[in-house]
Design an enzyme around this catalytic site. Structure first.
Site, mmCIF file in Angstrom:
data_model
loop_
_atom_site.group_PDB
_atom_site.id
_atom_site.type_symbol
_atom_site.label_atom_id
_atom_site.label_comp_id
_atom_site.label_asym_id
_atom_site.label_seq_id
_atom_site.Cartn_x
_atom_site.Cartn_y
_atom_site.Cartn_z
ATOM 1 C CE LYS A 2 34.086 40.783 39.244
ATOM 2 N NZ LYS A 2 34.409 41.938 38.879
HETATM 3 C C1 LIG Z 1 35.603 42.908 39.832
HETATM 4 C C2 LIG Z 1 36.841 42.792 40.394
HETATM 5 C C3 LIG Z 1 37.237 43.321 41.334
HETATM 6 C C4 LIG Z 1 36.554 44.357 42.278
HETATM 7 O O1 LIG Z 1 35.371 44.036 42.373
HETATM 8 P P1 LIG Z 1 34.418 45.217 42.824
HETATM 9 O O2 LIG Z 1 33.182 44.528 43.439
HETATM 10 O O3 LIG Z 1 34.114 45.907 41.426
HETATM 11 O O4 LIG Z 1 34.732 46.309 43.759
HETATM 12 C C5 LIG Z 1 38.454 42.762 41.710
HETATM 13 N N1 LIG Z 1 39.310 41.964 41.216
HETATM 14 C C6 LIG Z 1 38.954 41.465 39.887
HETATM 15 C C7 LIG Z 1 39.818 40.580 39.434
HETATM 16 C C8 LIG Z 1 37.771 42.014 39.491
HETATM 17 O O5 LIG Z 1 37.341 41.217 38.463
#
Ligand SMILES: *Cc1c(COP(=O)(O)O)cnc(C)c1O
Length: 369
Positions: free
Chosen positions: A191
């Protein structure tokens, strides 16, 4: 060169984690060593929360061990094992959290331009069992939060936003995290702002904040008392140190991503594909660059050609979540159609113009033959 290639299957990946200078990470980590404290909301976690709160201008923030736990905690608080109105176009965590918390996902199709839940179709999906709406600001593009807020108020529903992609997005002059009863974020390595694994939950209401806070730490109220049921959603000092090391580079990260996005926008506009329409009044964060082809055949052709050139684009998000094997059959025409045709192009700090030129040329060649 050769050794890098051995470890990374693709030379250009859909994303690349932003690594701060190692010495800077070390210098921050040293605090944990000096203090002899590794988790349970130590000084680094508190400092990161403080910095993010100021930077994002949010009222309350709790940082967590990932971006999924906040969704589960919010659903535990507000879901009441009922029906949750949700989007079929998101990462699997949005739907899996609903099922994991013993609630039932009720999908509402998406808007074909914004790719967020179609707010005009929400009301017809509400039943006596509906308890909440869980919508995703997909690719950092805001849902129609005002309409959703009005519907929720009218029907006495809670609103949870999966804002995993929304770090740094402002909508109507304030952080997108400020909308909804609870909003969540992910700080996963892929991210925009990362702590390796990590995430956060946001809310405006003090009472909701207290509930979220207790929930993410086993319900502990001091050593001996408990304030209801909880789980372990705490982030460690090691991860907070990464966040603190990345933090000073946020401006650079946003600026460099913007350059990549503008390159794509300028060079893809004459082609037979659609780029994301960003909602009005939004200050976007350039988190993803999805393109929607006119057919899945085109997508597969482009994907294959990119792969042959060692470039990895990703089919975010496929399949449409109503098609997951543990979901009762529901048809979502628009989401299924878009899911089969959408590809996210490489986008990260350090993706230079030479490589962008290669990517764009491959797409052009494939679409013109
Ligand atoms: C990455 C993501 C998550 C989950 O996040 P994590 O930190 O990997 O648990 C949830 N929702 C969306 C839309 C995502 O892209």
């Amino acid at each position: 060169m050769l050794s890098t290639f051995k470890y990374n299957r693709f030379m250009i990946n859909v994303t690349k984690t932003f690594f701060p200078p190692l010495e800077e990470y070390h210098a921050i980590l040293k605090t944990a060593w000096d203090v002899g404290w590794l988790t349970n909301r130590g000084v680094l976690v508190l400092e990161l929360e403080h910095k993010l709160k100021q930077y994002l201008k949010v009222k309350n923030i709790i940082i967590t061990n990932n971006g999924t736990i906040p969704l589960q905690i919010a659903l535990k608080l507000f879901g009441n094992n009922g029906e949750i109105i949700t989007t079929p176009f998101s990462y699997v965590a949005t739907t899996s959290s609903i099922v994991w918390e013993g609630c039932t996902p009720v999908f509402v199709d998406i808007n074909p331009d914004y790719l967020t839940i179609d707010e005009t179709k929400i009301e017809q999906a509400i039943t006596k069992k509906t308890t909440a709406i869980l919508a995703t600001h997909v690719f950092g593009n805001p849902c129609h939060v005002d309409a959703i807020d009005a519907i929720a108020k009218k029907h006495g529903l809670k609103v949870i936003y999966d804002a995993a992609h929304c770090f740094g997005v402002n909508y109507k002059e304030q952080s997108l995290f400020n909308y909804g009863d609870v909003s969540t974020c992910s700080f996963h390595a892929t991210k925009l702002f990362q702590t390796g694994e990590g995430g956060a939950m946001f809310c405006k209401d003090r009472d909701v904040y207290n509930k979220l806070y207790y929930s993410h730490n086993f319900g502990h109220d001091g050593h001996l008392e408990f304030h209801g049921l909880g789980i372990n959603g705490k982030i460690s000092e090691l991860q907070a140190a990464m966040g603190l090391a990345v933090f000073p580079y946020l401006k650079t990260i946003l600026k460099e991503r913007k350059i990549v996005v503008e390159y794509y926008l300028n060079h893809l506009k004459e082609l037979d594909l659609k780029c994301l329409k960003i909602r009005e009044h939004t200050e976007w964060n350039y988190s993803y660059f999805p393109v929607v082809f006119s057919s899945e055949k085109d997508l597969l052709k482009v994907e294959r050609a990119l792969n042959e050139n060692n470039i990895n684009a990703r089919r975010y998000f496929y399949p449409s979540l109503n098609k997951l094997p543990y979901i009762k059959e529901q048809t979502m025409e628009i989401s299924e159609s878009i899911s089969s045709r959408v590809l996210c192009l490489p986008l990260y700090v350090g993706l230079d113009e030479n490589n962008l030129k290669i990517i764009v040329n491959i797409i052009k060649q494939q679409l013109q033959c």
